[in-house]
Design a protein around this motif. Sequence first.
Motif, PDB file in Angstrom:
ATOM      1  N   LEU A 167      -4.177   3.154  -2.030  1.00 17.59           N
ATOM      2  CA  LEU A 167      -4.096   2.861  -0.781  1.00 17.59           C
ATOM      3  C   LEU A 167      -4.191   4.343   0.119  1.00 17.59           C
ATOM      4  CD1 LEU A 167      -3.172   0.531   1.137  1.00 17.59           C
ATOM      5  CD2 LEU A 167      -0.860   1.125   1.067  1.00 17.59           C
ATOM      6  N   ASN A 168      -4.025   5.384  -0.641  1.00 12.02           N
ATOM      7  CA  ASN A 168      -4.238   6.509  -0.141  1.00 12.02           C
ATOM      8  C   ASN A 168      -5.579   7.136   0.037  1.00 12.02           C
ATOM      9  OD1 ASN A 168      -1.434   7.404   0.496  1.00 12.02           O
ATOM     10  ND2 ASN A 168      -0.857   7.925  -1.437  1.00 12.02           N
ATOM     11  N   SER A 169      -6.393   6.424  -0.792  1.00 14.35           N
ATOM     12  CA  SER A 169      -7.717   6.634  -1.006  1.00 14.35           C
ATOM     13  C   SER A 169      -8.506   5.955   0.191  1.00 14.35           C
ATOM     14  CB  SER A 169      -8.428   6.301  -2.359  1.00 14.35           C
ATOM     15  OG  SER A 169      -7.943   7.047  -3.407  1.00 14.35           O
ATOM     16  N   LEU A 170      -8.026   4.738   0.337  1.00 12.27           N
ATOM     17  CA  LEU A 170      -8.635   3.819   1.389  1.00 12.27           C
ATOM     18  C   LEU A 170      -8.284   4.630   2.794  1.00 12.27           C
ATOM     19  CD1 LEU A 170      -7.757   0.344   0.258  1.00 12.27           C
ATOM     20  CD2 LEU A 170     -10.035   1.431   0.230  1.00 12.27           C
ATOM     21  N   ILE A 171      -7.228   5.147   3.050  1.00 17.12           N
ATOM     22  CA  ILE A 171      -6.805   5.759   4.390  1.00 17.12           C
ATOM     23  C   ILE A 171      -7.816   7.133   4.292  1.00 17.12           C
ATOM     24  CG2 ILE A 171      -5.240   7.095   5.685  1.00 17.12           C
ATOM     25  CD1 ILE A 171      -3.046   5.219   4.264  1.00 17.12           C
TER      26      ILE A 171
ATOM     27  N   SER B 283      -4.881   2.510   8.669  1.00 16.58           N
ATOM     28  CA  SER B 283      -3.547   2.995   9.260  1.00 16.58           C
ATOM     29  C   SER B 283      -2.972   2.096  10.113  1.00 16.58           C
ATOM     30  CB  SER B 283      -3.506   4.446   9.901  1.00 16.58           C
ATOM     31  OG  SER B 283      -4.265   5.259   8.942  1.00 16.58           O
ATOM     32  N   TYR B 284      -3.546   1.739  11.118  1.00 14.21           N
ATOM     33  CA  TYR B 284      -3.162   0.461  12.188  1.00 14.21           C
ATOM     34  C   TYR B 284      -2.649  -0.702  11.254  1.00 14.21           C
ATOM     35  CZ  TYR B 284      -4.772   3.396  16.268  1.00 14.21           C
ATOM     36  OH  TYR B 284      -5.221   4.143  17.215  1.00 14.21           O
TER      37      TYR B 284
ATOM     38  N   THR C 163       5.026  10.222  -0.347  1.00 14.98           N
ATOM     39  CA  THR C 163       5.033  11.339   0.577  1.00 14.98           C
ATOM     40  C   THR C 163       3.865  11.680   1.286  1.00 14.98           C
ATOM     41  OG1 THR C 163       6.758  12.438  -0.963  1.00 14.98           O
ATOM     42  CG2 THR C 163       5.388  14.016   0.708  1.00 14.98           C
ATOM     43  N   ARG C 164       2.489  11.322   0.528  1.00 17.64           N
ATOM     44  CA  ARG C 164       1.138  11.519   0.990  1.00 17.64           C
ATOM     45  C   ARG C 164       0.963  10.461   1.893  1.00 17.64           C
ATOM     46  NH1 ARG C 164      -3.955  10.669  -2.858  1.00 17.64           N
ATOM     47  NH2 ARG C 164      -5.600  10.696  -1.082  1.00 17.64           N
TER      48      ARG C 164
END
Length: 388
Positions: free
Chosen positions: A332-336, A345-346, A376-377
């Motif tokens: 998920l963090n990579s996709l963002i 993010s929306y 946290t990220r």
Amino acid sequence: MDALSTIISTKDIIMPRPSIESVGPTWHVPGISFLPRVPPFYTLERTRVTVNAEDGSPPEVAQQISSLLQVESLDATFYNDQATAIVRCPNSLAFVIQMYQADVDHSGGGEDAASGRSSGFIVEVQKKGGDSLRYHKYARTILRTAASGIASEKIAETPVRLRQPPRATVLATDDRAKIERDVVYTLERATSLFQKDRLDANILGMESLVLLSDIQSSGNDRATCASQYILGEPGYKILRTILKKCLWPKWDAAEDFGGEDTDMFEKGQWESMKERALVVLGNALSLLAEGSVFDMKEWIADDGISLDQVLVEEIKAAELNPENSYQALRSLNSLISFGNAQAMSYTLMELNMPAIVSGAQRVGRLRHALLGEEVTRLLAELENVTPK
């Protein structure tokens, strides 16, 4: 099915099963006199250490080991009334940590010998399955912690399990052809394993993708090249289909193999496939260059469930499986970080993601340090989102 039910050993037969009320997220062990004694005819493992009472008490050592497991992000279930910890690691590695009273030495006399009390205790680590080399790394660290009382903060400086760099490497022109040949050969072998109707062959194929996309096993260049092929190469759409088959709810093992009557072994095998598929996705997405545009349309199932929804469901289950939740958060963090970050993010804000990850944040603080870092990220990224 609890962790004890999945691990069959001599110890499970000799010792009574711990009560459910004693299970907790941290290891609370009573004093030496409350520890179980070594059962008759039970042979202790060589991976053990005897701790003298002067060097530390069982509660202190248990707290140090519990902190170490959290730092190393190893998921553990603690059975406090039996002084037992069952640890499950990535790639099917599992081991048990057990405390026993040490035998009383009657030869030297003294108060302990006269009363029959033990002046020390044993910490034993017993492997149940998985990679032996990785197991011995963890076992040595655990026993060193028990024997010397090394603070978890010092161990955190040199963790056994290293984070992967999030950025891809630009492949050198001279080596690119050879790297691509090696990657294509391995991907074709993995694809042939997926096409067999045996679950063990399917798991070997997924394990090949795990190793190929892992920097530590394949090197940065090959892992990056493999990630590009797995996620974007038109000729390997079958691999993306297989990943979706393992991750999407509609491909749940119970549905694929006949509902509630499905054999528990088959369900366990497909759960292993799902765990490895999350690792492959996390590895591959983390190695795509920042700013890349990830085609989310290809990752939408026929029933309209999208990849981000699947990942969010895994994050919600952090209490049951912190490792899967961690891998989902990596993805998920990579996709963002890709080119469609604002839209992603929306979507997450509309799902009330900060409230969803609060449970994962608590689990990360208690049991899985890497999970806490990824939470946290994610929260830091969402703070920068401006409302529509």
